[in-house]
Scaffold this active site. Structure first.
Site, PDB file in Angstrom:
ATOM      1  CG  ASP A 144      17.083-102.063  94.613  1.00 39.81           C
ATOM      2  OD1 ASP A 144      17.461-101.687  93.350  1.00 39.81           O
ATOM      3  OD2 ASP A 144      16.116-101.956  94.762  1.00 39.81           O
TER       4      ASP A 144
ATOM      5  CD  GLU B  28      20.441 -98.325  89.793  1.00 42.14           C
ATOM      6  OE1 GLU B  28      19.824 -97.548  89.625  1.00 42.14           O
ATOM      7  OE2 GLU B  28      20.099 -99.424  89.719  1.00 42.14           O
TER       8      GLU B  28
ATOM      9  CG  ASP C  68      21.215-102.865  88.396  1.00 44.38           C
ATOM     10  OD1 ASP C  68      20.242-102.368  88.516  1.00 44.38           O
ATOM     11  OD2 ASP C  68      20.727-101.928  86.986  1.00 44.38           O
TER      12      ASP C  68
ATOM     13  CG  ASP D 209      17.198-103.436  85.083  1.00 42.67           C
ATOM     14  OD1 ASP D 209      17.740-102.147  84.979  1.00 42.67           O
ATOM     15  OD2 ASP D 209      17.904-103.909  83.759  1.00 42.67           O
TER      16      ASP D 209
ATOM     17  CB  THR E  31      13.248-100.346  91.435  1.00 45.09           C
ATOM     18  OG1 THR E  31      14.892-101.277  91.318  1.00 45.09           O
ATOM     19  CG2 THR E  31      13.125-100.699  92.746  1.00 45.09           C
TER      20      THR E  31
ATOM     21  CG  ASP F 234      20.717 -99.253  83.235  1.00 46.53           C
ATOM     22  OD1 ASP F 234      20.062 -99.766  84.414  1.00 46.53           O
ATOM     23  OD2 ASP F 234      20.479 -97.724  84.084  1.00 46.53           O
TER      24      ASP F 234
END
Length: 373
Positions: free
Chosen positions: A52, A77, A144, A147, A149, A310
């Site tokens: 991420d 994010e 993201d 997306d 995770t 998202d």
């Protein structure tokens, strides 16, 4: 790429998402094979991984390099709160290594990386730069980084999602799906064992531009190969199935922020006969865009607010591939009001065509009074 509005932005975005997917694949294989400490919990109990932060830093740096750090707004994010703590030094070291390893291969994707490896402070700065709140005016990149995770850490479906919003409208959408095979029936070809052993299946990157009426899919670039445009790109389109009894519908895997029981009631009322296909991440949108599913229903539980990262890339992809996406009341989604999709009526409905969409919306109204939302 065609010489049209946003062509430069789309060209860079597709290449950057290819880079990000390559980074994710390497981190995921290491994670699955060693079970190393690469996963942390955020304050809201959601998961965040080395991938991420690494993807966010990489995409942020590349977009700033391509379009100028002073001219760019990025909504994403992750923040650096956890990563900046002294006890996270080993985690930060892993992020630094992953980012510099990815950036060193930028030329393989037709982009220019840094002259020398980035320092930890430069990488933290790149992550922090993604703090825009979006809004009605100007251009905003929406990212993201990973997306889904939970799907990522379980060796299942996940996506790298990048979109561009211009004056409140999503104008570009790019969705990288490393575990979604370019071959038909790709949703059924992902397993933890296959990922660790690498069975030769190749994931995909899908992309589109608002108003084009077209969406494309490319295979991911693997190993030491180079991204040579158009990289075997092919047009994709939604399914022609409009009989609810034959339609495949997707819904989120997690029950924490999605009401499966209400979705089941809507499905029954609409005449859907197949069991729901529960899929992590925006791969659900990708499945509709390329014709492997016809319906995606998402009914958030009370108090949950949908975030723009998202949905932005996936929504545009479905629409330009010939589908329909609205809230459960039939209204268009509004990406102009900051990081949240404000004003959503009950949920989000994505369909391969207007006939199915009308039936699902009708079923929502018919089922609503008996719901417990």
């Amino acid at each position: 790429m065609e010489d049209e509005k946003y062509s430069d932005e789309l060209n860079v975005a597709v290449r950057v998402v290819h880079m990000a997917c390559s980074l994710c694949e390497k981190v995921q294989k290491q994670l699955l094979s060693t079970n190393s400490d690469q996963v942390k919990s955020k304050d809201d109990d959601s998961l965040v991984t080395v991938a991420d932060w690494s993807v966010q830093a990489t995409v942020s740096w590349m977009l700033s390099k391509s379009f100028g750090s002073q001219n760019i707004s990025i909504v994403a994010e992750e923040d650096i709160q956890t990563l900046s703590k002294s006890e996270s030094s080993s985690l930060l070291a892993m992020v630094v290594s992953a980012v510099n390893g990815c950036l060193s291969e930028a030329s393989r994707f037709g982009l220019q990386g840094p002259e020398k490896p980035l320092s930890p402070s430069q990488i933290l700065e790149a992550i922090s730069q993604c703090s825009s709140r979006g809004g009605l005016l100007g251009q905003h990149w929406v990212l993201d980084p990973v997306d889904g995770t939970l799907g990522f850490v379980r060796g299942d479906q996940y996506a790298v999602a990048l979109a561009l919003i211009d004056d409140g409208e999503v104008v570009l959408g790019v969705l990288g799906c490393p575990n979604y095979s370019v071959k038909d029936d790709g949703l059924n070809k992902c397993s933890r064992e296959n990922l660790v052993m690498s069975n030769g299946e190749v994931g995909c990157v899908m992309y589109t531009r608002k108003g084009s009426g077209k969406a494309w899919m490319q295979p991911l670039i693997r190993f030491d190969k180079r991204l040579d445009w158009p990289n075997s790109a092919k047009l994709i389109s939604v399914s022609s199935v409009d009989d609810p009894a034959l339609a495949t519908f997707c819904e989120p895997v997690e029950k924490s922020n999605s009401d499966h029981s209400f979705a089941a009631g809507v499905a029954s009322t609409a005449g859907l006969r197949k069991k729901p296909l529960r899929v992590y991440s925006m791969v659900k949108y990708a499945a509709i865009a390329r014709g492997e599913a016809e319906i995606y229903m998402r009914f958030a539980r009370s108090g949950y607010k949908e975030k723009i990262w998202d949905h932005a890339a996936g929504v545009l992809l479905v629409i330009e591939a010939g589908g329909v996406v609205t809230d459960a009341g039939g209204c268009q989604l509004d990406f102009s009001r900051g990081i949240y999709l404000e004003g959503i009526d009950r949920g989000i409905i994505a369909c391969s065509g207007s006939k199915l969409h009308e039936k699902i919306i009708g079923a929502v109204y018919a089922s609503w009074e008996s719901s417990n939302l």
